[in-house]
Design an enzyme around this catalytic site. Structure first.
Site, mmCIF file in Angstrom:
data_model
loop_
_atom_site.group_PDB
_atom_site.id
_atom_site.type_symbol
_atom_site.label_atom_id
_atom_site.label_comp_id
_atom_site.label_asym_id
_atom_site.label_seq_id
_atom_site.Cartn_x
_atom_site.Cartn_y
_atom_site.Cartn_z
ATOM 1 N N HIS A 83 0.916 -1.234 0.107
ATOM 2 C CA HIS A 83 0.100 0.119 -0.124
ATOM 3 C C HIS A 83 0.832 1.366 -0.008
ATOM 4 O O HIS A 83 1.926 1.315 0.462
ATOM 5 C CB HIS A 83 -1.034 0.063 0.985
ATOM 6 C CG HIS A 83 -0.484 0.182 2.688
ATOM 7 N ND1 HIS A 83 -0.085 1.138 3.175
ATOM 8 C CD2 HIS A 83 -0.088 -0.913 3.332
ATOM 9 C CE1 HIS A 83 0.312 0.712 4.410
ATOM 10 N NE2 HIS A 83 0.391 -0.584 4.653
ATOM 11 N N ASP A 85 -0.315 4.476 1.143
ATOM 12 C CA ASP A 85 -0.645 5.198 1.947
ATOM 13 C C ASP A 85 0.234 4.943 3.248
ATOM 14 O O ASP A 85 0.657 4.008 3.667
ATOM 15 C CB ASP A 85 -1.921 5.451 2.231
ATOM 16 C CG ASP A 85 -2.452 4.028 2.817
ATOM 17 O OD1 ASP A 85 -2.077 3.232 2.336
ATOM 18 O OD2 ASP A 85 -3.385 4.009 3.701
ATOM 19 N N ASP A 114 6.542 0.460 6.352
ATOM 20 C CA ASP A 114 5.204 0.371 6.281
ATOM 21 C C ASP A 114 4.682 1.491 5.395
ATOM 22 O O ASP A 114 4.136 2.486 5.828
ATOM 23 C CB ASP A 114 4.562 0.511 7.650
ATOM 24 C CG ASP A 114 3.146 0.104 7.817
ATOM 25 O OD1 ASP A 114 2.550 -0.452 6.620
ATOM 26 O OD2 ASP A 114 2.297 0.537 8.582
ATOM 27 N N GLU A 148 -5.069 1.779 3.204
ATOM 28 C CA GLU A 148 -4.870 0.472 3.963
ATOM 29 C C GLU A 148 -4.849 1.012 5.548
ATOM 30 O O GLU A 148 -5.580 0.540 6.547
ATOM 31 C CB GLU A 148 -3.706 -0.329 3.735
ATOM 32 C CG GLU A 148 -3.619 -1.454 4.314
ATOM 33 C CD GLU A 148 -3.003 -1.388 5.852
ATOM 34 O OE1 GLU A 148 -3.058 -2.452 6.631
ATOM 35 O OE2 GLU A 148 -2.269 -0.287 5.958
ATOM 36 N N GLU A 149 -4.157 2.284 5.755
ATOM 37 C CA GLU A 149 -4.030 2.662 7.170
ATOM 38 C C GLU A 149 -5.497 2.960 7.719
ATOM 39 O O GLU A 149 -5.254 3.284 9.105
ATOM 40 C CB GLU A 149 -3.052 3.871 7.081
ATOM 41 C CG GLU A 149 -1.563 3.412 6.697
ATOM 42 C CD GLU A 149 -1.025 2.346 7.710
ATOM 43 O OE1 GLU A 149 -1.682 1.929 8.544
ATOM 44 O OE2 GLU A 149 0.386 2.049 7.512
ATOM 45 N N ASP A 174 1.212 -10.233 0.969
ATOM 46 C CA ASP A 174 1.083 -8.615 1.342
ATOM 47 C C ASP A 174 1.918 -8.577 2.373
ATOM 48 O O ASP A 174 2.747 -9.468 2.877
ATOM 49 C CB ASP A 174 -0.400 -8.669 1.891
ATOM 50 C CG ASP A 174 -0.479 -6.902 1.951
ATOM 51 O OD1 ASP A 174 0.074 -6.303 1.853
ATOM 52 O OD2 ASP A 174 -1.801 -6.882 2.515
ATOM 53 N N HIS A 423 4.426 3.123 12.753
ATOM 54 C CA HIS A 423 3.316 3.758 13.477
ATOM 55 C C HIS A 423 3.796 4.591 14.294
ATOM 56 O O HIS A 423 3.126 5.373 15.108
ATOM 57 C CB HIS A 423 2.245 3.029 13.850
ATOM 58 C CG HIS A 423 1.270 2.361 12.641
ATOM 59 N ND1 HIS A 423 0.027 2.154 12.828
ATOM 60 C CD2 HIS A 423 1.595 2.049 11.324
ATOM 61 C CE1 HIS A 423 -0.456 1.756 11.491
ATOM 62 N NE2 HIS A 423 0.660 1.545 10.695
#
Length: 450
Positions: A83, A85, A114, A148-149, A174, A423
């Protein structure tokens, strides 16, 4: 083709260029910087011209991308996911979060792990193979989500498109697991953990309401006190532990590499499950999350002013649902342990745990899982490949509707500190580790069986 500096491999320069674009996701569409996502798409095309020229591209939802690379056969198509984003930036970063700076052999920036690292590694592997005139043995689809986030729609739409086209993937890969260093107490070798399922996810709002009023005349058991009592009760009353099949297989594979005192326990995990569950809950939060549904109080909202008693107090609770538990059983547990009819429980969102994808065991070899294992062993010979239950949620959960083999693995070495930076702040990936990831995707594509 790229802005690669003479002393940096071109793939690293491509990662830098894409990390510098702040493709931050928000649940509220009006907060999203659509220009950044459009710039990302344009930069991706500039960095990977052959991929865009020779693969069929379908744009999905707002800024999602679905590429189709036709192989020698369409009998067992494969999907590689990532992803584009990222989550918002916070915390005391050592290097600017959108700098893509290379310092001491590390690429720094939001998304390096990520999940732009995986996205660029996939694209670089494909671009390299296209330059060599390579045709994969099976059709390959690249599905790159854009939300996705925030548990968005892009992956759902991608699944719908594939279903409409009659595509039933042999397997899907994934983000998720990694070549994890320092992952298990006493095990020196890194573990190549491949997520064969992922925990479910649920968000609740717990709300206490009352009269409120002036802070000079507080009444006992106001909304904030009742809410605090409910949260303490929830914190002190976890759900029962369990050891699902993938976790037992993980421990069986780790046993030969564990300290001597732990080998009998891990090697006989199924028979000694009660003792092992107790040991894991005592080892810390990362280990405890392997055996139970977890509850994390994440948001709190109460009075708008220091001298005003809150008329309503609300806590947000993020829950990761263990295999064997369900959204309904979680809500039942919360009601029982909170034991307060004046606490309103609202389900904000709920996704059940994903189906368990086939994996190899001592008595059974699954061809697709074995392909992932063998590629891990080739590129990372010191790692112990193993299945596991992924704690976090990914876009791939939606692909379980069209494929029974959905795997979660990012082919990068990650220390415990790096995993903690996801994150959070100071997210970074080693240059050599990123290049190994590119090589892993390339070898996986080259090894697809006819």
């Amino acid at each position: 083709m790229t802005d690669a500096a003479p002393d940096l491999p071109r793939a690293v320069a491509k990662l830098q260029a894409l990390v510098r674009i702040p493709t931050v996701s928000y649940r509220e569409p009006d907060q999203v910087d659509t220009a950044a996502f459009e710039a990302f798409g344009a930069e991706l095309e500039r960095q990977f011209p052959l991929l865009h020229e020779r693969l069929e591209l379908t744009r999905v939802h707002t800024h999602g991308l679905l590429f189709h690379w036709r192989g020698a056969s369409a009998a067992r198509p494969v999907v590689l996911m990532a992803h584009l984003d990222v989550v918002p930036v916070e915390g005391p970063w050592q290097h600017d979060a959108f700098s893509g700076a290379v310092v001491d052999g590390q690429v720094w920036g939001r998304g390096t792990l990520d999940d732009k690292g995986a996205l660029v590694a996939v694209c670089e592997a494909v671009e390299t193979l296209l330059e060599q005139g390579f045709t994969p043995a099976q059709d390959v689809w690249l599905s790159f989500g854009c939300d996705e986030e925030v548990f968005g729609e892009a992956s759902v739409r991608a699944v719908e498109l594939l279903r409409e086209r009659g595509v039933a993937p042999w397997f899907v890969v994934d983000e998720g697991g990694a070549i994890a260093h320092d992952a298990f107490t006493g095990v020196v070798r890194p573990i190549g953990v491949v997520g064969v399922t992922e925990k479910g996810i649920m968000s609740l709002h717990l709300t206490a309401s009352g009269r409120g009023g002036h802070a000079s005349t507080p009444a006992r058991n106001g909304p904030t006190v009742r809410l605090a009592r409910a949260l303490v009760r929830l914190d002190r009353s976890p759900m029962a532990t369990s050891l699902p099949g993938p976790t037992l297989e993980l421990f069986r594979r780790l046993a030969p590499h564990a300290p001597l005192a732990l080998r009998p326990l891990l090697g006989n995990a199924e028979r000694l499950a009660p003792a092992l569950r107790r040991a894991l809950t005592a080892l810390g939060p990362e280990s405890a999350a392997m055996v139970r549904t977890t509850f994390a109080v994440t948001t709190l909202r109460g009075s708008p002013a220091l001298n005003v008693i809150a008329g309503t107090a609300t806590a947000g609770v993020n829950i990761r649902i263990m295999l064997g538990d369900t959204a309904a059983s979680v809500v039942e547990h919360v009601r029982r342990v909170v034991a307060d009819d004046q606490i309103d429980i609202e389900v904000v969102e709920a996704y059940e745990a994903s189906p368990v994808s086939p994996y190899s065991t001592a008595g059974h070899r699954d061809e697709a899982f074995a392909l992932l294992e063998e590629t891990i062993s080739e590129v990372f010979p010191d790692a112990v490949p193993a299945p596991y239950v992924m704690m976090a949620a990914t876009d791939s959960r939606n692909f379980a509707e069209i494929s029974e083999r959905v795997y979660r693995f990012a082919p990068f070495r990650m220390t415990k500190a790096q995993r903690e930076a996801i994150h959070s702040y100071d997210e970074h990936i080693g240059v050599a580790d990123f290049l190994d990831g590119v090589r892993w995707y390339q070898r996986l594509l080259e090894r697809l069986p006819a």
